[in-house]
Design an enzyme around this catalytic site. Sequence first.
Site, short mmCIF file in Angstrom:
data_model
loop_
_atom_site.label_atom_id
_atom_site.label_comp_id
_atom_site.label_asym_id
_atom_site.label_seq_id
_atom_site.Cartn_x
_atom_site.Cartn_y
_atom_site.Cartn_z
N HIS A 70 19.87 31.98 83.41
CA HIS A 70 20.00 32.49 85.19
C HIS A 70 20.12 31.01 85.83
O HIS A 70 18.99 30.16 85.65
CB HIS A 70 18.77 33.46 85.51
CG HIS A 70 18.92 34.78 85.40
ND1 HIS A 70 18.49 35.68 85.76
CD2 HIS A 70 19.78 35.37 84.07
CE1 HIS A 70 18.84 36.98 85.52
NE2 HIS A 70 19.68 36.82 84.34
N TYR A 198 13.27 38.68 94.43
CA TYR A 198 11.92 38.48 94.97
C TYR A 198 11.81 39.08 96.39
O TYR A 198 12.43 38.37 97.34
CB TYR A 198 11.22 37.37 94.89
CG TYR A 198 10.89 36.62 93.54
CD1 TYR A 198 11.81 36.07 92.65
CD2 TYR A 198 9.35 37.13 92.74
CE1 TYR A 198 11.56 35.67 91.45
CE2 TYR A 198 9.27 36.22 91.53
CZ TYR A 198 10.34 35.81 90.90
OH TYR A 198 10.00 35.40 89.45
N PRO A 290 1.59 36.46 88.19
CA PRO A 290 2.77 36.47 87.64
C PRO A 290 3.91 36.12 88.63
O PRO A 290 5.00 35.98 88.00
CB PRO A 290 2.86 38.12 87.15
CG PRO A 290 2.01 38.82 88.08
CD PRO A 290 1.04 37.84 88.44
N LYS A 294 4.88 32.00 85.00
CA LYS A 294 4.41 30.71 84.61
C LYS A 294 3.47 30.77 83.26
O LYS A 294 3.24 29.88 82.57
CB LYS A 294 3.55 29.72 85.58
CG LYS A 294 4.41 29.16 86.48
CD LYS A 294 5.33 27.96 86.00
CE LYS A 294 6.28 27.70 86.91
NZ LYS A 294 7.67 27.92 86.36
N TYR A 381 9.93 26.32 89.96
CA TYR A 381 10.25 27.41 89.07
C TYR A 381 10.77 27.11 87.72
O TYR A 381 10.51 27.79 86.80
CB TYR A 381 11.27 28.25 89.74
CG TYR A 381 11.34 29.87 89.55
CD1 TYR A 381 10.56 30.74 90.19
CD2 TYR A 381 12.04 30.18 88.25
CE1 TYR A 381 10.57 32.09 89.79
CE2 TYR A 381 12.10 31.47 87.96
CZ TYR A 381 11.34 32.39 88.39
OH TYR A 381 11.73 33.74 88.11
#
Length: 385
Positions: A70, A198, A290, A294, A381
């Site tokens: 991704h 998100y 979460p 990580k 990220y």
Amino acid sequence: MQVVIVGAGPAGLMLGRLLARAGIDCVILERQSRAHVEARIRAGVLEHGAVELLTAAGVGERLQREGLVHDGVELAWGGRRLRIDFRALTGRGVTVYGQTEITRDLNEAHAAAGSRIYYECGEVTVRDLAGPAARVTARHAGSPLGFACDYVAGCDGFHGVCRQAIPAGLRREYERVYPVGWLGVLADTPPVAPELIYAHHERGFALCSMRSTTRSRYYVQVAANEDPAAWNDARFWDELRRRLPHDVADGLVTGPSIEKSVAPLRSFVAEPMRHGRLFLAGDAAHIVPPTGAKGLNLAFADVSVLAAAFVERYAAGSEAALDAYSATCLARVWKAERFSWWFTQLTHRLATDDFGARLQDAEFDYLAGSPAAQQVLAENYVGLP
Ligand code: RFL
Ligand code: PHB
């Protein structure tokens, strides 16, 4: 025995694999059955470093074939959408590949190599950590097991026994408990979008994720003590739809859930990560909410440092890297703690007053308008170097 590893989650299985390949004598003791460990639906997003580690450990083949690369994620809030383009901002992406698949691949490699993994061990105790040899005992298949060893790797997760083996006066714990949890559902339905979404919503956070092009993973923010039994599939899908942008909700394909569970959100760090002959790794030493994906990546980063330190100890006779282990890992851990905390408070409904809610709106607005802010998110990220 050189190293006894307690726990056969991702951290323990990976460490065992790295040590075995370096010719270091080790065993793994696990409380649960192999089937139980392989069935735990948890992490789904791997940083580049985790992919490299799996490949270096000789278990990257299926990951290369089936993992989904991704190049970005989408944020949604108050009718607005923002794509964070990881590839453009950092040159990197992340890989979607389930923790269930990782533990299965590691277990298969261990089985083929004849590794000694004792599943369904009871009463694991860890002693003599300051003496000339550590001692680990357990009960396995009705008989006592005992090992004298140079080192113990505590890879037994947040609820394990190893962290407790560090005397309370020598251990400092830092913790933040959030009043919310994630209700997660796994379903054999095509993911609603090609990338993760998100979503911040006044009813609470929601996340659209996936395990493959035919298997979806969705989460909605609930109270930390929420009972998953109170959520039948219809209620879950309705709630998820309400928290997503309209066009995304319209495209949502629902179906029977394969798994449904609630995970409370917590930030936690125990320092130091070493006591005498004991080294903590993964969730045994630290927990992140979460939101930043990580946890597993940190666990792999720890065992990668630990395996290299053991190799240096046995190949070159130097304890320098073992001595530096805790400080080396904690430098990364705290940055991941910071990012996971920040991303959680940005995206969840946590504010207890209107001032907090307005700050959250301002932060989204700033992120949308600032390539620099997007780069900070992207860098964290995809994984810090
Ligand atoms: P684990 O996986 O908890 O494994 C510890 C093992 O130790 C065993 N054990 C014992 N064995 C012997 N004796 C004892 N006394 C023992 N006590 C415990 C346990 O049975 C278990 O097998 O820890 P480890 O290896 O450090 O791995 C950590 C990861 O599992 C965890 O950080 C991630 O799952 C977190 N996480 C995510 N991480 C990511 O990197 N990316 C993600 O996308 C992501 N998503 C998630 C997540 C965790 C979640 N939950 C459920 C907390 C999503 C969720 C919902
Ligand atoms: C997941 O797919 O389970 C997942 C993805 C991203 C996260 C957390 C969990 O931040």
